[in-house]
Design a protein around this motif. Structure first.
Motif, PDB file in Angstrom:
ATOM      1  N   GLY A  10       0.815  -1.204   0.000  1.00  0.00           N
ATOM      2  CA  GLY A  10       0.000   0.000   0.000  1.00  0.00           C
ATOM      3  C   GLY A  10       0.850   1.255   0.000  1.00  0.00           C
ATOM      4  N   GLY A  11       0.209   2.411  -0.116  1.00  0.00           N
ATOM      5  CA  GLY A  11       0.936   3.666  -0.125  1.00  0.00           C
ATOM      6  C   GLY A  11       1.576   3.984   1.210  1.00  0.00           C
ATOM      7  N   THR A  12       1.008   3.475   2.300  1.00  0.00           N
ATOM      8  CA  THR A  12       1.531   3.742   3.637  1.00  0.00           C
ATOM      9  C   THR A  12       2.165   2.497   4.246  1.00  0.00           C
ATOM     10  OG1 THR A  12      -0.249   5.353   3.949  1.00  0.00           O
ATOM     11  CG2 THR A  12       0.956   4.651   5.910  1.00  0.00           C
ATOM     12  N   TYR A  13       1.405   1.404   4.293  1.00  0.00           N
ATOM     13  CA  TYR A  13       1.888   0.169   4.890  1.00  0.00           C
ATOM     14  C   TYR A  13       1.845  -0.967   3.876  1.00  0.00           C
ATOM     15  CZ  TYR A  13       1.520   2.340   9.510  1.00  0.00           C
ATOM     16  OH  TYR A  13       1.686   3.163  10.591  1.00  0.00           O
ATOM     17  N   THR A  14       2.692  -1.950   4.101  1.00  0.00           N
ATOM     18  CA  THR A  14       2.657  -3.199   3.356  1.00  0.00           C
ATOM     19  C   THR A  14       2.223  -4.298   4.320  1.00  0.00           C
ATOM     20  OG1 THR A  14       4.299  -2.585   1.698  1.00  0.00           O
ATOM     21  CG2 THR A  14       4.075  -4.929   2.190  1.00  0.00           C
ATOM     22  N   ASP A  15       1.174  -5.018   3.944  1.00  0.00           N
ATOM     23  CA  ASP A  15       0.612  -6.065   4.792  1.00  0.00           C
ATOM     24  C   ASP A  15       0.914  -7.438   4.197  1.00  0.00           C
ATOM     25  OD1 ASP A  15      -0.528  -4.016   6.308  1.00  0.00           O
ATOM     26  OD2 ASP A  15      -2.320  -3.993   5.047  1.00  0.00           O
ATOM     27  N   ALA A  16       1.026  -8.425   5.062  1.00  0.00           N
ATOM     28  CA  ALA A  16       1.307  -9.785   4.608  1.00  0.00           C
ATOM     29  C   ALA A  16       0.533 -10.773   5.465  1.00  0.00           C
ATOM     30  CB  ALA A  16       2.805 -10.074   4.680  1.00  0.00           C
ATOM     31  N   VAL A  17       0.219 -11.918   4.872  1.00  0.00           N
ATOM     32  CA  VAL A  17      -0.487 -12.979   5.583  1.00  0.00           C
ATOM     33  C   VAL A  17       0.005 -14.330   5.083  1.00  0.00           C
ATOM     34  CG1 VAL A  17      -2.392 -12.994   3.922  1.00  0.00           C
ATOM     35  CG2 VAL A  17      -2.767 -13.861   6.239  1.00  0.00           C
ATOM     36  N   THR A  32       5.844   1.002   4.136  1.00  0.00           N
ATOM     37  CA  THR A  32       6.232   0.867   2.737  1.00  0.00           C
ATOM     38  C   THR A  32       7.386   1.808   2.409  1.00  0.00           C
ATOM     39  OG1 THR A  32       3.998   0.243   2.058  1.00  0.00           O
ATOM     40  CG2 THR A  32       5.458   1.082   0.340  1.00  0.00           C
ATOM     41  N   GLN A  33       8.461   1.253   1.849  1.00  0.00           N
ATOM     42  CA  GLN A  33       9.567   2.055   1.335  1.00  0.00           C
ATOM     43  C   GLN A  33       9.297   2.275  -0.154  1.00  0.00           C
ATOM     44  OE1 GLN A  33      13.517   0.471   2.423  1.00  0.00           O
ATOM     45  NE2 GLN A  33      12.452  -0.949   3.800  1.00  0.00           N
ATOM     46  N   THR A  34       8.755   3.431  -0.485  1.00  0.00           N
ATOM     47  CA  THR A  34       8.312   3.653  -1.867  1.00  0.00           C
ATOM     48  C   THR A  34       9.459   3.590  -2.869  1.00  0.00           C
ATOM     49  OG1 THR A  34       8.492   6.044  -1.491  1.00  0.00           O
ATOM     50  CG2 THR A  34       6.331   5.030  -1.185  1.00  0.00           C
ATOM     51  N   ASP A  35      10.680   3.839  -2.428  1.00  0.00           N
ATOM     52  CA  ASP A  35      11.819   3.798  -3.341  1.00  0.00           C
ATOM     53  C   ASP A  35      12.494   2.426  -3.369  1.00  0.00           C
ATOM     54  OD1 ASP A  35      12.667   4.038  -0.750  1.00  0.00           O
ATOM     55  OD2 ASP A  35      14.360   5.356  -1.196  1.00  0.00           O
ATOM     56  N   ASN A  36      11.978   1.471  -2.600  1.00  0.00           N
ATOM     57  CA  ASN A  36      12.559   0.135  -2.589  1.00  0.00           C
ATOM     58  C   ASN A  36      11.485  -0.880  -2.219  1.00  0.00           C
ATOM     59  OD1 ASN A  36      14.155  -2.168  -2.412  1.00  0.00           O
ATOM     60  ND2 ASN A  36      15.866  -1.076  -1.470  1.00  0.00           N
ATOM     61  N   LEU A  37      10.651  -1.211  -3.188  1.00  0.00           N
ATOM     62  CA  LEU A  37       9.516  -2.080  -2.916  1.00  0.00           C
ATOM     63  C   LEU A  37       9.943  -3.524  -2.645  1.00  0.00           C
ATOM     64  CD1 LEU A  37       6.813  -0.865  -5.459  1.00  0.00           C
ATOM     65  CD2 LEU A  37       7.154  -0.201  -3.088  1.00  0.00           C
ATOM     66  N   VAL A  38      11.020  -3.968  -3.267  1.00  0.00           N
ATOM     67  CA  VAL A  38      11.462  -5.340  -3.021  1.00  0.00           C
ATOM     68  C   VAL A  38      11.890  -5.503  -1.573  1.00  0.00           C
ATOM     69  CG1 VAL A  38      13.212  -7.065  -3.590  1.00  0.00           C
ATOM     70  CG2 VAL A  38      12.099  -5.780  -5.419  1.00  0.00           C
ATOM     71  N   GLU A  39      12.639  -4.538  -1.043  1.00  0.00           N
ATOM     72  CA  GLU A  39      13.038  -4.596   0.366  1.00  0.00           C
ATOM     73  C   GLU A  39      11.807  -4.577   1.277  1.00  0.00           C
ATOM     74  OE1 GLU A  39      15.876  -5.011   2.106  1.00  0.00           O
ATOM     75  OE2 GLU A  39      16.743  -5.562   0.173  1.00  0.00           O
ATOM     76  N   THR A  40      10.809  -3.790   0.895  1.00  0.00           N
ATOM     77  CA  THR A  40       9.566  -3.736   1.669  1.00  0.00           C
ATOM     78  C   THR A  40       8.885  -5.104   1.699  1.00  0.00           C
ATOM     79  OG1 THR A  40       9.237  -1.414   1.113  1.00  0.00           O
ATOM     80  CG2 THR A  40       7.313  -2.637   1.849  1.00  0.00           C
ATOM     81  N   LEU A  41       8.798  -5.731   0.530  1.00  0.00           N
ATOM     82  CA  LEU A  41       8.159  -7.042   0.448  1.00  0.00           C
ATOM     83  C   LEU A  41       8.896  -8.075   1.300  1.00  0.00           C
ATOM     84  CD1 LEU A  41       7.441  -7.037  -3.375  1.00  0.00           C
ATOM     85  CD2 LEU A  41       5.709  -7.283  -1.625  1.00  0.00           C
ATOM     86  N   LEU A  42      10.201  -8.044   1.237  1.00  0.00           N
ATOM     87  CA  LEU A  42      10.974  -9.020   2.004  1.00  0.00           C
ATOM     88  C   LEU A  42      10.909  -8.733   3.502  1.00  0.00           C
ATOM     89  CD1 LEU A  42      14.070  -9.466  -0.326  1.00  0.00           C
ATOM     90  CD2 LEU A  42      12.048 -10.903  -0.123  1.00  0.00           C
ATOM     91  N   ALA A  43      10.817  -7.450   3.872  1.00  0.00           N
ATOM     92  CA  ALA A  43      10.657  -7.115   5.292  1.00  0.00           C
ATOM     93  C   ALA A  43       9.328  -7.649   5.815  1.00  0.00           C
ATOM     94  CB  ALA A  43      10.737  -5.604   5.484  1.00  0.00           C
ATOM     95  N   THR A  63       0.431  -4.817  -5.871  1.00  0.00           N
ATOM     96  CA  THR A  63       1.399  -3.727  -5.835  1.00  0.00           C
ATOM     97  C   THR A  63       0.863  -2.458  -6.476  1.00  0.00           C
ATOM     98  OG1 THR A  63       3.588  -3.007  -6.622  1.00  0.00           O
ATOM     99  CG2 THR A  63       2.446  -4.638  -7.950  1.00  0.00           C
ATOM    100  N   THR A  64       1.292  -1.322  -5.943  1.00  0.00           N
ATOM    101  CA  THR A  64       0.926  -0.009  -6.492  1.00  0.00           C
ATOM    102  C   THR A  64       2.021   0.541  -7.391  1.00  0.00           C
ATOM    103  OG1 THR A  64       1.878   1.098  -4.549  1.00  0.00           O
ATOM    104  CG2 THR A  64      -0.469   0.555  -4.463  1.00  0.00           C
ATOM    105  N   LEU A  65       3.027  -0.255  -7.726  1.00  0.00           N
ATOM    106  CA  LEU A  65       4.182   0.216  -8.478  1.00  0.00           C
ATOM    107  C   LEU A  65       3.787   0.913  -9.773  1.00  0.00           C
ATOM    108  CD1 LEU A  65       7.346   0.122  -8.844  1.00  0.00           C
ATOM    109  CD2 LEU A  65       6.956  -1.973 -10.154  1.00  0.00           C
ATOM    110  N   VAL A  66       3.014   0.231 -10.610  1.00  0.00           N
ATOM    111  CA  VAL A  66       2.652   0.781 -11.915  1.00  0.00           C
ATOM    112  C   VAL A  66       1.670   1.928 -11.770  1.00  0.00           C
ATOM    113  CG1 VAL A  66       1.471   0.244 -14.082  1.00  0.00           C
ATOM    114  CG2 VAL A  66       3.188  -1.327 -13.173  1.00  0.00           C
ATOM    115  N   THR A  67       0.690   1.767 -10.885  1.00  0.00           N
ATOM    116  CA  THR A  67      -0.288   2.839 -10.662  1.00  0.00           C
ATOM    117  C   THR A  67       0.413   4.137 -10.279  1.00  0.00           C
ATOM    118  OG1 THR A  67      -1.957   1.250  -9.948  1.00  0.00           O
ATOM    119  CG2 THR A  67      -2.282   3.537  -9.295  1.00  0.00           C
ATOM    120  N   ASN A  68       1.312   4.078  -9.311  1.00  0.00           N
ATOM    121  CA  ASN A  68       1.995   5.278  -8.837  1.00  0.00           C
ATOM    122  C   ASN A  68       2.905   5.866  -9.908  1.00  0.00           C
ATOM    123  OD1 ASN A  68       0.732   5.007  -6.397  1.00  0.00           O
ATOM    124  ND2 ASN A  68       2.467   4.078  -5.354  1.00  0.00           N
TER     125      ASN A  68
END
Length: 551
Positions: A10-17, A32-43, A63-68
């Motif tokens: 998300g734009g603010t937080y990344t959630d996982a389940v 969410t680290q907007t400049d490093n989405l892969v690191e965010t996903l792995l975190a 992911t919001t990568l393309v939208t943003n």
């Protein structure tokens, strides 16, 4: 045994389940680290502390990568070349990008009317573009001119990145042009992200396939997806999450309140409403299939500003809420001050709200009134959007069909609220709507849940002209020669089944329980004689989820 991971960026937080056989085992929420989405996903992945990561069967990501990238105008320049032909004024359309028209024309049946003037083509390379999109008005019936120009440009510049409009396969020239343009523009960004994500997961010895959630509520493998199809995957995830919690016949309005935006969608008798038109994003009209969803710029972290009239609720975010260590007061601070949520520092929430008031009005009474007014303002924005969407939804063909098939069903829909800010506004939203409002069972990680439980979607629409002996597939742009009879009936069913299976294999998915549309047959008459037929047929695998989930 099924082990699925869903991650929503998300734009603010990344959630996982992490879900095991339909039961939620672990959840996570990270910034969410907007400049490093892969690191965010792995975190987010690490925060779940899954004991045996090699047991995971499926990883699905929203992911919001393309939208943003599109909304923030972060895509590289694309040269748009059009074979627009005659019969319409292209400049009368509201183009949000520049383009160049070239000579050459194909008619609506795919027949060449005028060959291109190849003398024009050399000038297309004078400005040394890196990205070129080529679209013909009727290239979805015959891609000849697009292929000829692409071959010429590749010979002159082998490193040129090219996209051809016929690969989108649908008739709307304007939307097809913009879709081709956008998909090419975001392709490098998406493929870089996809490569990094795949490499990071592989390095952990996780062999599970990675899928991305599309705007239509379905998933496709990471490497098979067209990047532009990922727009609005967040709102789609919200709708799918509701399907994992509701009864299969329930009709609901879905409201997901995040930190940056609020997403909305509709479920009719257990099925998400699909939009008849392609998705719009910013100034662009596209051919991207999408659920009937909407995002509005209001969320728990929306900025509050002091004004002469009291305060204003802005449509942007500047970091976390004041009560969570931020520097700007937000609706989250109002929720915390009123005790509607339990996270965040109560004293900081009070300080943040007090900064919006004159010194002499910083009393419990005025603070309570201010906090209540903030919540009500936020709810008013959401209700206005819901009312607007209701009017739009009723014009959708799928909605009209549903009304006919369910004439006695109560159309006062329940509202299911989820997201980080859901708990703080549920009561106020229910009072304002005057209809039942329910807090989702897993509201804090609802989008990740929707991504984890999503199924593949699939569409294969055949257009066949037995007179010209040509066929095309709308979803892939595939074009080929028809070798069957001029008046096919049973044989065209088998032909479509074969095309659909081949397409599913290329996508790397399994199709089952597909819906088949009845074939349409239109005779082609010449000199009082039937000389062929136009045939249309389609198969679909609709959006849905793999089942319900439990704690």
């Amino acid at each position: 045994m099924s082990n699925q991971v869903g991650i929503d960026v998300g734009g603010t937080y990344t959630d996982a389940v992490f879900i095991h056989d339909g039961h939620i085992q672990h959840t996570a929420k990270v910034l969410t680290q907007t400049d490093n989405l892969v690191e965010t996903l792995l975190a987010a992945f690490d925060s779940m502390k899954i004991i045996d990561e090699t047991s995971i069967n499926q990883i699905s990501v929203s992911t919001t990568l393309v939208t943003n990238a599109i909304l923030q105008d972060r895509i590289p320049p694309v040269e748009l070349l059009l074979f627009s032909g005659n019969g319409m004024r292209v400049d009368a359309l509201p183009w949000p990008v520049s383009y160049r028209e070239l000579s050459g024309e194909i008619d609506f049946r795919g027949r060449e009317i005028e060959p291109p003037d190849q003398g024009e083509w050399a000038s297309c390379l004078r400005e040394n573009p890196d990205y070129v999109a080529i679209v013909g008005k009727f290239s979805h019936r015959n891609s000849l001119h697009e292929e000829q120009l692409a071959s010429y440009l590749r010979q002159s510049n082998p490193s040129l990145r090219l996209a051809l409009g016929h690969e989108w396969g649908q008739a709307d020239f304007y939307r097809r042009s913009l879709t081709t343009y956008l998909n090419l523009g975001v392709s490098y960004l998406y493929h870089q992200f996809a490569g990094q994500l795949q490499a990071a997961v592989t390095a952990r010895k996780i062999k599970a396939p990675i899928s991305i959630l599309k705007a239509d509520g379905g998933i496709l493998p990471l490497a098979k997806l067209r990047p532009i199809d990922t727009i609005y995957s967040g709102p789609a995830a919200s709708v799918l999450a509701a399907l994992t919690q509701n009864e299969t016949t329930t009709s609901s309005i879905i409201v997901d309140i995040g930190g940056t935006t609020t997403d909305m969608g509709l479920i009719l008798s257990g099925a998400p409403l699909l939009s008849a038109k392609g998705a719009r994003i910013g100034p662009f009209a596209t051919l991207v299939r999408t659920l009937a969803v909407r995002s509005i710029p209001v969320g728990g972290d929306s900025v509050l500003r002091a004004t002469d009239q009291g305060f204003s609720l802005e449509s942007y975010r500047l970091g976390p809420a004041y009560c969570l260590g931020g520097t700007i007061p937000t609706p989250t601070d109002a929720m915390r001050y009123l005790g509607l949520i339990s996270y965040g520092n109560e004293q900081l929430a009070e300080e943040g709200l007090a900064s919006l008031l004159p010194q002499e009005r910083r009393t419990p009474q005025f603070l309570h009134e201010l906090a209540t007014a903030v919540i009500n303002t936020m709810v008013d924005r959401i209700v206005e959007a819901i009312d607007s969407l209701k009017r739009e939804w009723r014009e959708e063909p799928a909605y009209k069909v549903w009304e006919v098939l369910h004439p006695h069903e109560n159309q006062t829909f329940h509202t299911l609220v989820s997201g980080g800010g859901a708990r703080g506004v549920t009561a106020a939203l229910g009072k304002r709507l005057g209809t039942p409002v329910q807090l989702g069972c897993y509201s804090e990680i609802s989008n990740a849940l929707g991504a984890a439980m999503a199924r593949p979607t699939f569409d294969c629409t055949l257009h066949l002209d037995t007179y010209t002996k040509k066929y095309s597939v709308a979803e892939t742009g595939e074009q080929g020669k028809w070798t069957g009879s001029l008046r096919p009936y049973h044989e065209v069913e088998g032909f479509l089944d074969t095309l659909a299976q081949q397409q599913a294999t290329r996508y790397g998915i399994e199709i089952q329980d597909v819906e088949k549309e009845p074939f349409d047959f239109f005779p082609i008459i010449q000199g009082y004689k039937t000389v062929g037929q136009i045939v249309r047929g389609a198969v679909h695998q609709r959006p849905g989820v793999m089942g319900r989930v439990y704690r």
